[in-house]
Design a protein around this motif. Structure first.
Motif: not given
Length: 168
Positions: A42-47, A49-55, A62-66, A68-77
């Motif tokens: 999850m931490d790698q995927l979030v990283a 996603a942040e890299q994708a946002i930077t670029m 969006i696809a990466i965060y989706k 993450v949220l599929t696996a962890h639907p209660d992840n507020a951040p």
């Protein structure tokens, strides 16, 4: 002959829209619902996603965060960051839904309240502008909306230029 041309035109429009929507549709999550994902993954995927946002690759983020949220639907951040990406990609309804999900997962996430308010202001600006330009709005209402828009713009301009400014 005219009916044949109309049919061909309609078929072309339908085929083209199908192709366009296939190109625009974000990739689906590759993790099945409730499938486990380790904290490291999850931490790698979030990283990523942040890299994708930077670029400025918002579709990928969006696809990466989706995913993450599929696996962890209660992840507020993750819901919060997805909302900020939706704001940056001018998808205010999806941003609103993501911030609301973040607040369901963590009712004390005040930054989600702030971004949700900014999304609502953005939606108000769009709706008010459409109403002002409509011939179905009375002059009195048009004047009131223009005044309100000026007030909102005046109030918001020194604070934040766009909703994406409140992203972390």
């Amino acid at each position: 002959m005219l009916k044949v041309k109309r049919f061909i035109l309609a078929a072309t429009v339908v085929a083209t829209s199908g192709l366009i929507s296939a190109c625009v549709t974000a990739p689906t999550a590759s993790v099945a619902p409730n499938e486990s994902m380790s904290r490291i993954e999850m931490d790698q995927l979030v990283a990523n996603a942040e890299q994708a946002i930077t670029m400025n690759n918002l579709v990928s983020a969006i696809a990466i965060y989706k995913r993450v949220l599929t696996a962890h639907p209660d992840n507020a951040p993750a819901w919060f960051r997805l909302g900020t990406v939706y704001i940056r990609s001018n998808q205010t309804i999806l941003a609103q839904q993501a911030f609301e999900q973040a607040l369901r997962a963590d009712p004390n996430m005040t930054k989600a309240f702030a971004n949700l308010a900014l999304v609502h202001i953005t939606q108000f600006r769009a709706a008010a502008t459409a109403a002002i330009n409509s011939d179905q709005v009375s002059e009195a209402n048009r004047a009131a909306l223009k005044s309100l828009l000026r007030d909102v713009d005046h109030t918001m301009s020194p604070v934040v230029s766009t909703p994406a400014a409140v992203s972390k």
